[in-house]
Scaffold this active site. Structure first.
Site, PDB file in Angstrom:
ATOM      1  N   LYS A 119      78.027  54.045  22.986  1.00 38.63           N
ATOM      2  CA  LYS A 119      77.318  53.631  24.327  1.00 38.63           C
ATOM      3  C   LYS A 119      78.187  53.777  25.405  1.00 38.63           C
ATOM      4  CE  LYS A 119      72.922  51.949  23.188  1.00 38.63           C
ATOM      5  NZ  LYS A 119      71.855  50.888  23.136  1.00 38.63           N
ATOM      6  N   LYS A 201      71.023  60.768  15.512  1.00 39.67           N
ATOM      7  CA  LYS A 201      69.949  60.010  15.107  1.00 39.67           C
ATOM      8  C   LYS A 201      69.027  60.331  16.337  1.00 39.67           C
ATOM      9  CE  LYS A 201      70.652  55.510  17.595  1.00 39.67           C
ATOM     10  NZ  LYS A 201      70.100  54.197  17.610  1.00 39.67           N
ATOM     11  N   LYS A 204      66.087  57.810  22.530  1.00 43.08           N
ATOM     12  CA  LYS A 204      65.522  58.171  23.743  1.00 43.08           C
ATOM     13  C   LYS A 204      66.278  58.745  24.791  1.00 43.08           C
ATOM     14  CE  LYS A 204      66.396  53.280  24.163  1.00 43.08           C
ATOM     15  NZ  LYS A 204      66.071  52.149  23.198  1.00 43.08           N
TER      16      LYS A 204
HETATM   17  P1  ATP Z   1      69.262  53.747  21.787  1.00 45.56           P
HETATM   18  O1  ATP Z   1      68.723  55.041  22.167  1.00 45.56           O
HETATM   19  O2  ATP Z   1      69.618  52.999  23.111  1.00 45.56           O
HETATM   20  O3  ATP Z   1      70.412  53.529  20.934  1.00 45.56           O
HETATM   21  P2  ATP Z   1      67.268  53.286  19.980  1.00 45.56           P
HETATM   22  O4  ATP Z   1      66.207  54.362  20.712  1.00 45.56           O
HETATM   23  O5  ATP Z   1      68.384  53.517  19.054  1.00 45.56           O
HETATM   24  O6  ATP Z   1      68.122  52.886  21.380  1.00 45.56           O
HETATM   25  P3  ATP Z   1      67.144  50.562  19.637  1.00 45.56           P
HETATM   26  O7  ATP Z   1      66.514  49.598  20.351  1.00 45.56           O
HETATM   27  O8  ATP Z   1      68.462  50.650  19.451  1.00 45.56           O
HETATM   28  O9  ATP Z   1      66.531  51.938  19.848  1.00 45.56           O
HETATM   29  O10 ATP Z   1      66.568  50.141  18.086  1.00 45.56           O
HETATM   30  C1  ATP Z   1      65.235  49.638  17.710  1.00 45.56           C
HETATM   31  C2  ATP Z   1      65.227  49.743  16.250  1.00 45.56           C
HETATM   32  O11 ATP Z   1      64.828  50.798  15.784  1.00 45.56           O
HETATM   33  C3  ATP Z   1      66.266  49.104  15.344  1.00 45.56           C
HETATM   34  O12 ATP Z   1      65.893  48.526  14.270  1.00 45.56           O
HETATM   35  C4  ATP Z   1      66.976  50.504  15.127  1.00 45.56           C
HETATM   36  O13 ATP Z   1      67.751  50.366  13.902  1.00 45.56           O
HETATM   37  C5  ATP Z   1      65.599  51.391  14.783  1.00 45.56           C
HETATM   38  N1  ATP Z   1      65.927  52.691  15.065  1.00 45.56           N
HETATM   39  C6  ATP Z   1      66.478  53.221  16.325  1.00 45.56           C
HETATM   40  N2  ATP Z   1      66.592  54.646  16.204  1.00 45.56           N
HETATM   41  C7  ATP Z   1      66.437  54.783  14.785  1.00 45.56           C
HETATM   42  C8  ATP Z   1      66.308  56.257  14.036  1.00 45.56           C
HETATM   43  N3  ATP Z   1      66.443  57.086  14.852  1.00 45.56           N
HETATM   44  N4  ATP Z   1      65.902  56.176  12.986  1.00 45.56           N
HETATM   45  C9  ATP Z   1      65.406  54.967  12.215  1.00 45.56           C
HETATM   46  N5  ATP Z   1      65.438  53.660  12.870  1.00 45.56           N
HETATM   47  C10 ATP Z   1      65.744  53.604  14.225  1.00 45.56           C
END
Ligand code: ATP
Ligand code: LTN
Length: 339
Positions: A119, A201, A204
């Site tokens: 980040k 991964k 968003k």
């Molecule tokens: P950012 O993009 O800001 O890192 P994010 O989209 O990854 O955010 P988070 O709020 O960090 O979303 O994650 C919420 C939940 O979803 C957490 O339990 C995280 O482990 C899971 N998660 C997020 N992205 C993935 C992914 N690509 N695959 C599986 N699980 C995910």
């Protein structure tokens, strides 16, 4: 008797930042699994709004998304009667315990967190203190409720391990205070990768490679048709995450939404190639998300109902959090509050 069973149930807790709309990675890696746990566990799920301001947010969007995320939790199957659903900022104990745990978390530990490194690379103009100390607040979220398990995707494993280290450190200094939690990571879907860059991964911040729960079906179909497969000439649906990360990601998603094993998928698509496989995965995802999207849209309009859910949720959460915080204040040596 009922009350006794209630007391003995193990505690589950998790949160998602309302910094963007929920996507397929959040759903398969986290929320989908939560709904099945309510009978067996005492479950707490919250919108991590305190965490989300570590990255600059537009206030109106943050407010709207915090509520729509609650509607999406419910649409994904989280029954507010059986789960405690709340907004993190409504339970002030999170910020208070967060500060205390900052003082039991080492600079070196925080420096090793990959989410901080990722980040801060993405937000070079705003590497603030909150982004750095984020894991101490996350530890507070978990330890306040004496959680036994934390259901999250693979990317949160490092934060969960740090939470364990903080809990053990505190317990060693002051005597048993916190339950030491364990991450609870699904076998399939734990790491959904971007459809456009299958080595990163799904997130968003990469809207092309990201399928949102609220995306209309045509949009989901388009994203899957354009999904990056592999540059090999083989054109064969085969499980090989090292050599074929794009195909492996699609197989992982397809397996998570249909329940089919990788062997079964290889067998079903033998000789059919990516041109058939990609739209089939897209269709399966569309059908999985359709009822969730429809139910979320319906519920977002029910403002009073949602308000009741998060009010009752925060009251329930607060009554548990308060007890832990009182114990911690005593342990560290604060004078008991006279009012
Ligand atoms: P950012 O993009 O800001 O890192 P994010 O989209 O990854 O955010 P988070 O709020 O960090 O979303 O994650 C919420 C939940 O979803 C957490 O339990 C995280 O482990 C899971 N998660 C997020 N992205 C993935 C992914 N690509 N695959 C599986 N699980 C995910
Ligand atoms: N750090 C998590 C969100 C989060 C969380 C939590 C998850 C904040 N507090 C407590 C589980 C338990 C994330 O970025 N996905």
């Amino acid at each position: 008797m009922d009350q006794q069973t209630e007391v003995k149930k193990k505690v589950m807790l998790s949160g998602i930042q309302p910094s963007g709309d929920l996507h397929l990675g959040n759903y398969l890696g986290a929320v989908k699994n939560w709904a099945e746990l309510a009978e067996q566990f005492q479950c707490y799920y919250f919108m991590a709004d305190l965490h989300s301001i570590t990255v600059r947010q537009n206030p109106a969007d943050l407010r709207r998304r915090s509520i729509s995320q609650l509607a999406q939790y419910i649409a994904c199957g989280l029954d507010p009667e059986k789960n405690t659903l709340f907004l993190q900022s409504h339970v002030h104990e999170h910020a208070e315990l967060g500060w205390i745990l900052n003082c039991y978390t080492m600079f070196g530990e925080l420096s090793r967190m990959t989410q901080f490194k990722d980040k801060s690379a993405k937000n070079a103009e705003n590497i603030n203190g909150g982004l750095f100390t984020y894991p101490a607040l996350m530890a507070a979220d978990i330890l306040l409720y004496q959680a036994d398990f934390v259901p999250v995707g693979q990317d949160q494993k490092q934060h969960c391990e740090l939470t364990r280290d903080i809990a053990i450190r505190f317990n060693n200094i002051y005597g048993p205070t916190f339950t030491v939690p364990e991450p609870y990571i699904p076998k399939v879907g734990a790491r959904v990768m971007s459809l456009s860059v299958p080595t990163s991964k799904m997130s968003k911040s990469d809207p092309q490679g990201c399928v949102f729960i609220m995306d209309p079906p045509e949009e989901i179909a388009r994203k899957f048709k354009r999904a990056v497969t592999d540059s090999d000439t083989e054109n064969c649906v085969r499980w090989d995450p090292e050599q074929k990360p794009g195909v492996a990601n699609l197989m992982n998603i397809y397996s998570a939404v249909t329940g089919l094993s990788f062997e079964q998928i290889e067998h079903d698509f033998a000789g059919k190639g990516y041109g058939v496989f990609k739209p089939t995965v897209g269709d399966a995802v569309i059908e999985t998300l359709r009822p969730i999207r429809e139910e979320s849209s319906r519920m977002i309009a029910e403002k009073e109902y949602l308000r009741t859910v998060y009010t009752e949720g925060a009251q329930r959460a607060s009554s548990v959090a308060r007890r832990t915080l009182r114990k911690v204040y005593k342990r560290v040596g604060f004078v008991e509050k006279p009012f």
